[in-house]
Design a protein around this motif. Structure first.
Motif, PDB file in Angstrom:
ATOM      1  N   LEU A 177      66.626 -29.377  41.135  1.00  0.00           N
ATOM      2  CA  LEU A 177      66.767 -29.807  39.756  1.00  0.00           C
ATOM      3  C   LEU A 177      65.665 -30.727  39.243  1.00  0.00           C
ATOM      4  CD1 LEU A 177      68.518 -29.520  37.357  1.00  0.00           C
ATOM      5  CD2 LEU A 177      69.942 -31.335  38.160  1.00  0.00           C
ATOM      6  N   PRO A 178      65.214 -31.755  39.974  1.00  0.00           N
ATOM      7  CA  PRO A 178      64.219 -32.655  39.384  1.00  0.00           C
ATOM      8  C   PRO A 178      62.930 -31.952  38.979  1.00  0.00           C
ATOM      9  CG  PRO A 178      65.179 -33.689  41.268  1.00  0.00           C
ATOM     10  CD  PRO A 178      65.663 -32.284  41.261  1.00  0.00           C
ATOM     11  N   VAL A 232      69.586 -23.777  33.624  1.00  0.00           N
ATOM     12  CA  VAL A 232      69.399 -24.200  35.002  1.00  0.00           C
ATOM     13  C   VAL A 232      70.193 -23.320  35.954  1.00  0.00           C
ATOM     14  CG1 VAL A 232      69.954 -26.095  36.521  1.00  0.00           C
ATOM     15  CG2 VAL A 232      68.779 -26.521  34.443  1.00  0.00           C
ATOM     16  N   SER A 244      62.911 -34.465  48.284  1.00  0.00           N
ATOM     17  CA  SER A 244      63.864 -35.044  47.340  1.00  0.00           C
ATOM     18  C   SER A 244      63.692 -34.504  45.931  1.00  0.00           C
ATOM     19  CB  SER A 244      63.718 -36.553  47.296  1.00  0.00           C
ATOM     20  OG  SER A 244      62.654 -36.956  48.062  1.00  0.00           O
ATOM     21  N   PHE A 245      62.548 -33.891  45.639  1.00  0.00           N
ATOM     22  CA  PHE A 245      62.329 -33.408  44.298  1.00  0.00           C
ATOM     23  C   PHE A 245      62.628 -31.930  44.155  1.00  0.00           C
ATOM     24  CE2 PHE A 245      60.261 -36.409  41.390  1.00  0.00           C
ATOM     25  CZ  PHE A 245      60.231 -37.515  42.200  1.00  0.00           C
ATOM     26  N   LEU A 262      60.233 -28.371  32.630  1.00  0.00           N
ATOM     27  CA  LEU A 262      60.728 -28.173  31.270  1.00  0.00           C
ATOM     28  C   LEU A 262      60.078 -29.159  30.311  1.00  0.00           C
ATOM     29  CD1 LEU A 262      62.810 -26.123  30.441  1.00  0.00           C
ATOM     30  CD2 LEU A 262      64.510 -27.878  30.468  1.00  0.00           C
ATOM     31  N   GLY A 263      59.874 -30.395  30.781  1.00  0.00           N
ATOM     32  CA  GLY A 263      59.215 -31.373  29.934  1.00  0.00           C
ATOM     33  C   GLY A 263      57.777 -31.010  29.649  1.00  0.00           C
ATOM     34  N   ILE A 264      57.087 -30.466  30.637  1.00  0.00           N
ATOM     35  CA  ILE A 264      55.692 -30.095  30.417  1.00  0.00           C
ATOM     36  C   ILE A 264      55.606 -28.918  29.442  1.00  0.00           C
ATOM     37  CG2 ILE A 264      53.618 -29.259  31.552  1.00  0.00           C
ATOM     38  CD1 ILE A 264      54.364 -30.836  33.948  1.00  0.00           C
ATOM     39  N   LEU A 302      63.332 -29.987  35.794  1.00  0.00           N
ATOM     40  CA  LEU A 302      63.340 -30.779  34.571  1.00  0.00           C
ATOM     41  C   LEU A 302      61.939 -31.234  34.194  1.00  0.00           C
ATOM     42  CD1 LEU A 302      66.515 -32.925  34.964  1.00  0.00           C
ATOM     43  CD2 LEU A 302      66.056 -31.234  33.252  1.00  0.00           C
ATOM     44  N   ILE A 303      61.136 -31.586  35.204  1.00  0.00           N
ATOM     45  CA  ILE A 303      59.779 -32.011  34.904  1.00  0.00           C
ATOM     46  C   ILE A 303      58.981 -30.847  34.317  1.00  0.00           C
ATOM     47  CG2 ILE A 303      57.658 -32.877  35.929  1.00  0.00           C
ATOM     48  CD1 ILE A 303      59.294 -34.436  37.852  1.00  0.00           C
ATOM     49  N   VAL A 334      70.656 -26.347  27.911  1.00  0.00           N
ATOM     50  CA  VAL A 334      69.866 -26.566  29.120  1.00  0.00           C
ATOM     51  C   VAL A 334      70.682 -26.238  30.359  1.00  0.00           C
ATOM     52  CG1 VAL A 334      68.604 -28.305  30.405  1.00  0.00           C
ATOM     53  CG2 VAL A 334      68.505 -28.286  27.970  1.00  0.00           C
ATOM     54  N   ALA A 337      57.726 -28.407  27.106  1.00  0.00           N
ATOM     55  CA  ALA A 337      57.996 -28.981  25.792  1.00  0.00           C
ATOM     56  C   ALA A 337      56.754 -29.629  25.210  1.00  0.00           C
ATOM     57  CB  ALA A 337      59.124 -30.009  25.901  1.00  0.00           C
ATOM     58  N   MET A 338      55.933 -30.218  26.087  1.00  0.00           N
ATOM     59  CA  MET A 338      54.704 -30.821  25.581  1.00  0.00           C
ATOM     60  C   MET A 338      53.759 -29.768  25.030  1.00  0.00           C
ATOM     61  SD  MET A 338      53.313 -34.019  27.628  1.00  0.00           S
ATOM     62  CE  MET A 338      53.831 -33.873  29.298  1.00  0.00           C
ATOM     63  N   LEU A 369      64.120 -26.958  23.725  1.00  0.00           N
ATOM     64  CA  LEU A 369      63.143 -27.984  24.054  1.00  0.00           C
ATOM     65  C   LEU A 369      63.215 -29.172  23.127  1.00  0.00           C
ATOM     66  CD1 LEU A 369      60.091 -25.754  24.738  1.00  0.00           C
ATOM     67  CD2 LEU A 369      61.540 -26.835  26.378  1.00  0.00           C
ATOM     68  N   TYR A 407      67.713 -30.055  22.741  1.00  0.00           N
ATOM     69  CA  TYR A 407      68.406 -30.204  24.016  1.00  0.00           C
ATOM     70  C   TYR A 407      69.635 -29.313  24.165  1.00  0.00           C
ATOM     71  CZ  TYR A 407      66.049 -34.727  23.800  1.00  0.00           C
ATOM     72  OH  TYR A 407      65.150 -35.723  23.649  1.00  0.00           O
TER      73      TYR A 407
END
Lengths: 206, 186
Positions: B168-169, B28, B164-165, B175-177, B172-173, B24, B179-180, B18, B21
């Motif tokens: 993968l998209p 996935v 469209s999301f 994973l970002g949350i 990643l989102i 990753v 990380a937060m 996280l 990097y």
């Protein structure tokens, strides 16, 4: 320039394949540009050398030779950066040697053609797409956390030219160190990939 | 820094996936059928052996002879040979345990996690004991995150997301949350 037409389905996916080195470094536009040029150099020359040698190597050692050639070119880039632009070398840190492993992932997108000229063309196209996409990503990320666009700050030891553009003049939101964290990088990459997919599929019916 | 703080930091607030990097791409590629424990223990063993050997190489050969520029090539060679050795030992003696080592073999090499841990140890100039603790902790952190993501992927694929999301998209989102959640403010 019809020969260099879009032959890669999703350019943003290239960014994901080299995610370790690319995303970690692209906190400013200048870092992204230097990293993109390094990746182009490494990928192009290691592909040329590999395609010339690969016929003479038995199957067991193909992976090892590929990785070694990539790491030789990574060492060349490392030494050049260390000599001429030392500040960028220290800000890249551990992510420049990691390119030697990451370029293997990037190579899987290429088709296995034997001739030299398609390989050169493919590597050049991939590298240039990588520079464009990474610069876009780095610009957005830099505007978010620092409110500037750094065109040339650290490489001014070579060129003697310094340009930092301040984007929103009076703002209390944007220079915010939370946006420099990796969390925002992942979220931003996910949003960019999703928007690109939506843009690409907008003509198709459900 | 004390050893305990290095250990806890490498799992929680300085997790190598996280916050550095690393690894990753192998996260996935997993799905809810991957054997998380198997990949975790392989990564732990490999990173342990690699950090010890690389520390010895760095301290007693690279620094005294002043040839640190060759470290990239040397460590890549070291990692590939150690993974080959590991694969050879597994296929010869423990074939029942690891039935498809071929698939995960490339996952271990192009993981960047092991190589990244080695480079981070050199960058932070840890001593031998500190680098061993750090590699154990970072492997545990990687395994933790692999477990979370491989269980979440199936649920994400079934839930109603814009077309469209999907895939993968949204991963990643997420994973970002995550990380937060793990973040530490300075």
């Amino acid at each position: 320039m019809k020969k260099f037409a879009l032959s890669i389905e999703n350019p943003l996916l290239i960014l994901f394949l080299v995610i370790t080195s690319a995303i970690a470094v692209s906190t400013t536009l200048e870092n992204s540009l230097v990293m993109g040029i390094s990746v182009l150099f490494i990928f192009l020359f290691s592909n040329i050398v590999i395609s010339l040698i690969l016929k003479f190597i038995s199957d067991k050692f193909k992976l090892l030779v590929h990785l070694l050639i990539a790491s030789i070119f990574v060492t060349i880039v490392e030494l050049v950066l260390k000599e001429y632009i030392y500040t960028i070398y220290t800000s890249f840190g551990i992510y420049l040697p990691l390119l030697s492993l990451c370029c293997l992932e990037l190579d899987r997108t290429t088709s296995k053609s034997e001739e030299l000229w398609p390989i050169i063309k493919r590597s050049l196209v991939l590298g240039i797409y990588f520079i464009i996409v990474l610069s876009l990503f780095g610009t957005i990320r830099e505007i978010l956390w620092n409110n500037t666009i750094t065109v040339m700050n650290k490489t001014s030891s070579i060129t003697g030219y310094r340009e930092i553009i301040k984007v929103f003049p009076k703002n209390e939101v944007f220079p915010n160190s939370f946006f420099a964290t990796p969390a925002i990088a992942f979220i931003l990459l996910g949003i960019m990939l999703g928007l690109y997919n939506a843009f690409r599929n907008r003509g198709e019916s459900k | 820094m004390s050893l305990f703080s290095i250990f806890v930091t490498s799992i929680l607030t300085g997790n190598i996936v996280l916050f550095s990097y690393l690894g990753v791409t192998s996260l996935v590629k997993s799905n809810n059928k991957t054997d998380v424990l198997r990949i975790g223990t392989s990564t732990l063993l490999l990173s342990l052996i690699t950090t010890v050997v690389s520390y010895l190489l760095n301290t007693y050969i690279l620094i005294p002879l002043n040839i640190e520029f060759i470290s990239t090539i040397l460590f890549v060679l070291l990692i590939v040979s150690l993974v080959e050795l590991f694969k050879y030992i597994i296929t010869k003696y423990y074939k029942k345990l690891y039935s498809n080592i071929e698939n995960e073999y490339l996952l271990l090499i192009t993981n960047c996690a092991i190589f990244g841990v080695v480079l981070l140890n050199i960058n932070n100039s840890y001593s031998l004991v500190e680098s061993i603790i750090y590699s154990i902790g970072s492997s545990i952190g990687f395994t933790l995150l692999l477990y979370i993501i491989s269980n979440l992927k199936a649920r994400l694929d079934k839930s109603p997301i814009i077309k469209s999301f999907k895939g993968l998209p949204i991963l990643l989102i997420t994973l970002g949350i995550i990380a937060m959640i793990f973040i530490r403010y300075n």
